[in-house]
Write a protein that holds these residues in place. Structure first.
Motif, PDB file in Angstrom:
ATOM      1  N   ARG A   1      -2.504  11.542   5.932  1.00 21.67           N
ATOM      2  CA  ARG A   1      -2.838  12.748   5.164  1.00 21.67           C
ATOM      3  C   ARG A   1      -3.509  13.819   6.018  1.00 21.67           C
ATOM      4  N   HIS A   2      -3.940  13.460   7.203  1.00 18.05           N
ATOM      5  CA  HIS A   2      -4.623  14.405   8.085  1.00 18.05           C
ATOM      6  C   HIS A   2      -3.693  14.946   9.158  1.00 18.05           C
ATOM      7  N   CYS A   3      -2.408  15.043   8.870  1.00 14.48           N
ATOM      8  CA  CYS A   3      -1.437  15.426   9.902  1.00 14.48           C
ATOM      9  C   CYS A   3      -1.577  16.882  10.340  1.00 14.48           C
ATOM     10  N   ALA A   4      -2.188  17.739   9.536  1.00 10.83           N
ATOM     11  CA  ALA A   4      -2.306  19.152   9.918  1.00 10.83           C
ATOM     12  C   ALA A   4      -3.724  19.662   9.713  1.00 10.83           C
ATOM     13  N   VAL A   5      -4.695  18.767   9.727  1.00  9.66           N
ATOM     14  CA  VAL A   5      -6.085  19.173   9.493  1.00  9.66           C
ATOM     15  C   VAL A   5      -6.702  19.713  10.780  1.00  9.66           C
ATOM     16  N   ASP A   6      -7.537  20.713  10.627  1.00  8.57           N
ATOM     17  CA  ASP A   6      -8.295  21.241  11.753  1.00  8.57           C
ATOM     18  C   ASP A   6      -9.716  21.458  11.249  1.00  8.57           C
ATOM     19  N   GLY A   7     -10.585  20.529  11.572  1.00 10.89           N
ATOM     20  CA  GLY A   7     -11.974  20.622  11.118  1.00 10.89           C
ATOM     21  C   GLY A   7     -12.586  19.241  10.997  1.00 10.89           C
ATOM     22  N   PHE A   8     -13.704  19.183  10.317  1.00  6.93           N
ATOM     23  CA  PHE A   8     -14.410  17.926  10.103  1.00  6.93           C
ATOM     24  C   PHE A   8     -14.017  17.389   8.736  1.00  6.93           C
ATOM     25  N   LEU A   9     -13.723  16.094   8.658  1.00  7.29           N
ATOM     26  CA  LEU A   9     -13.285  15.500   7.403  1.00  7.29           C
ATOM     27  C   LEU A   9     -14.446  15.422   6.424  1.00  7.29           C
ATOM     28  N   CYS A  10     -14.266  15.968   5.221  1.00  7.75           N
ATOM     29  CA  CYS A  10     -15.336  15.955   4.211  1.00  7.75           C
ATOM     30  C   CYS A  10     -15.689  14.534   3.777  1.00  7.75           C
ATOM     31  N   SER A  11     -14.750  13.594   3.914  1.00  6.61           N
ATOM     32  CA  SER A  11     -15.047  12.210   3.549  1.00  6.61           C
ATOM     33  C   SER A  11     -16.097  11.605   4.476  1.00  6.61           C
ATOM     34  N   CYS A  12     -16.315  12.187   5.653  1.00 11.27           N
ATOM     35  CA  CYS A  12     -17.362  11.735   6.568  1.00 11.27           C
ATOM     36  C   CYS A  12     -18.656  12.540   6.391  1.00 11.27           C
TER      37      CYS A  12
ATOM     38  N   LEU B   1       0.838  -1.196   0.000  1.00 11.73           N
ATOM     39  CA  LEU B   1       0.000   0.000   0.000  1.00 11.73           C
ATOM     40  C   LEU B   1       0.870   1.241   0.000  1.00 11.73           C
ATOM     41  N   THR B   2       0.503   2.160  -0.829  1.00  6.97           N
ATOM     42  CA  THR B   2       1.257   3.399  -0.845  1.00  6.97           C
ATOM     43  C   THR B   2       0.557   4.457  -0.022  1.00  6.97           C
ATOM     44  N   GLY B   3      -0.729   4.297   0.183  1.00  8.44           N
ATOM     45  CA  GLY B   3      -1.469   5.269   0.968  1.00  8.44           C
ATOM     46  C   GLY B   3      -1.818   6.517   0.190  1.00  8.44           C
ATOM     47  N   LEU B   4      -1.487   6.579  -1.103  1.00  6.41           N
ATOM     48  CA  LEU B   4      -1.796   7.761  -1.888  1.00  6.41           C
ATOM     49  C   LEU B   4      -3.223   7.734  -2.410  1.00  6.41           C
ATOM     50  N   ASP B   5      -3.739   6.556  -2.716  1.00  3.31           N
ATOM     51  CA  ASP B   5      -5.089   6.426  -3.248  1.00  3.31           C
ATOM     52  C   ASP B   5      -6.040   6.074  -2.105  1.00  3.31           C
ATOM     53  N   PRO B   6      -7.042   6.916  -1.833  1.00  5.51           N
ATOM     54  CA  PRO B   6      -7.968   6.618  -0.730  1.00  5.51           C
ATOM     55  C   PRO B   6      -8.712   5.302  -0.923  1.00  5.51           C
ATOM     56  N   ASN B   7      -8.841   4.826  -2.159  1.00  3.87           N
ATOM     57  CA  ASN B   7      -9.528   3.556  -2.397  1.00  3.87           C
ATOM     58  C   ASN B   7      -8.713   2.372  -1.911  1.00  3.87           C
ATOM     59  N   GLU B   8      -7.392   2.550  -1.719  1.00  2.73           N
ATOM     60  CA  GLU B   8      -6.536   1.477  -1.223  1.00  2.73           C
ATOM     61  C   GLU B   8      -6.617   1.325   0.291  1.00  2.73           C
ATOM     62  N   ILE B   9      -7.142   2.328   0.969  1.00  2.00           N
ATOM     63  CA  ILE B   9      -7.128   2.382   2.424  1.00  2.00           C
ATOM     64  C   ILE B   9      -8.510   2.018   2.956  1.00  2.00           C
ATOM     65  N   PRO B  10      -8.570   1.191   3.996  1.00  2.22           N
ATOM     66  CA  PRO B  10      -9.872   0.923   4.603  1.00  2.22           C
ATOM     67  C   PRO B  10     -10.537   2.214   5.075  1.00  2.22           C
ATOM     68  N   GLU B  11     -11.866   2.291   4.925  1.00  2.00           N
ATOM     69  CA  GLU B  11     -12.597   3.518   5.243  1.00  2.00           C
ATOM     70  C   GLU B  11     -12.386   3.949   6.693  1.00  2.00           C
ATOM     71  N   GLU B  12     -12.308   2.978   7.613  1.00  2.00           N
ATOM     72  CA  GLU B  12     -12.123   3.326   9.024  1.00  2.00           C
ATOM     73  C   GLU B  12     -10.801   4.062   9.231  1.00  2.00           C
ATOM     74  N   GLU B  13      -9.744   3.599   8.533  1.00  2.00           N
ATOM     75  CA  GLU B  13      -8.446   4.252   8.681  1.00  2.00           C
ATOM     76  C   GLU B  13      -8.449   5.616   8.001  1.00  2.00           C
ATOM     77  N   PHE B  14      -9.046   5.691   6.804  1.00  2.00           N
ATOM     78  CA  PHE B  14      -9.039   6.938   6.059  1.00  2.00           C
ATOM     79  C   PHE B  14      -9.830   8.026   6.780  1.00  2.00           C
ATOM     80  N   ASN B  15     -10.907   7.665   7.467  1.00  2.00           N
ATOM     81  CA  ASN B  15     -11.724   8.642   8.182  1.00  2.00           C
ATOM     82  C   ASN B  15     -11.250   8.875   9.609  1.00  2.00           C
ATOM     83  N   SER B  16     -10.054   8.424   9.912  1.00  2.00           N
ATOM     84  CA  SER B  16      -9.471   8.608  11.242  1.00  2.00           C
ATOM     85  C   SER B  16      -8.534   9.816  11.222  1.00  2.00           C
ATOM     86  N   CYS B  17      -8.484  10.521  12.325  1.00  2.00           N
ATOM     87  CA  CYS B  17      -7.567  11.666  12.439  1.00  2.00           C
ATOM     88  C   CYS B  17      -6.113  11.210  12.415  1.00  2.00           C
ATOM     89  N   ASP B  18      -5.859   9.919  12.688  1.00  2.00           N
ATOM     90  CA  ASP B  18      -4.502   9.397  12.701  1.00  2.00           C
ATOM     91  C   ASP B  18      -3.985   9.043  11.318  1.00  2.00           C
TER      92      ASP B  18
END
Length: 176
Positions: free
Chosen positions: A73-84, A53-70
């Motif tokens: 790609r969310h290392c400097a986000v402040d807000g609600f994730l649009c994917s949720c 896994l390269t982690g560049l394509d969101p389709n490669e990542i399980p939804e639970e991981e992608f929608n997690s603050c951890d």
């Protein structure tokens, strides 16, 4: 140990008298042809052939991981994730518009060990989504460095400055 040497010599000489090099090569060839016909039939574990896994394509990542603050790609986000909130990692949900200004973070991808520039764009025009709220502040700068700070209402440039959610758009590799 002298007796073992003598036994080995006798067995070797008998074998040499009874066989030839051509006979040995003939037998070896038969074994190799037979094994080539049999080996493809044997079961093979193909788990090692899956791409890393390269982690560049969101389709490669399980939804639970992608929608997690951890997620990396969310290392400097402040807000609600649009994917949720009805959108994707790179597009705003219907009924909202992307802010023309954004902040950029440099996030480390643990899958390939590289750093990437991520543009965080706020989606504006609806009330706050209130799902998957993240406030990660990796490499955040103080508030007086306005363009590097993530606690700003970036929707201020829109007609409707109501904040809804934030996208995490991959810009490219960070140059060191």
């Amino acid at each position: 140990m002298h007796w073992l040497d003598n036994l080995g010599e006798r067995v070797s000489r008998r074998l040499a008298h009874r066989s030839s090099r051509r006979g040995f090569l003939n037998g070896l060839g038969k074994v190799m042809v037979a094994s080539a016909a049999i080996l493809p039939v044997l079961p093979v574990a193909r788990a090692g052939n899956t791409p890393k896994l390269t982690g560049l394509d969101p389709n490669e990542i399980p939804e639970e991981e992608f929608n997690s603050c951890d997620y990396w790609r969310h290392c400097a986000v402040d807000g609600f994730l649009c994917s949720c909130c009805g959108g994707t990692a790179s597009s705003c949900p219907p009924g909202t518009t992307a802010s023309p200004i954004s902040w950029v973070g440099t996030c480390h991808n643990p899958y390939d060990g590289k750093d990437y520039l991520i543009s965080y764009n706020d989606c504006c025009g609806k009330t706050a989504c209130n799902r998957c709220g993240c406030n990660t502040q990796t490499r955040e700068r103080p508030g007086y460095e306005f363009f590097l700070h993530n606690d700003v209402n970036w929707c201020m440039a829109n007609d409707n400055s109501t904040f809804h959610c934030t996208t995490s758009v991959l810009v490219g590799l960070a140059k060191n």
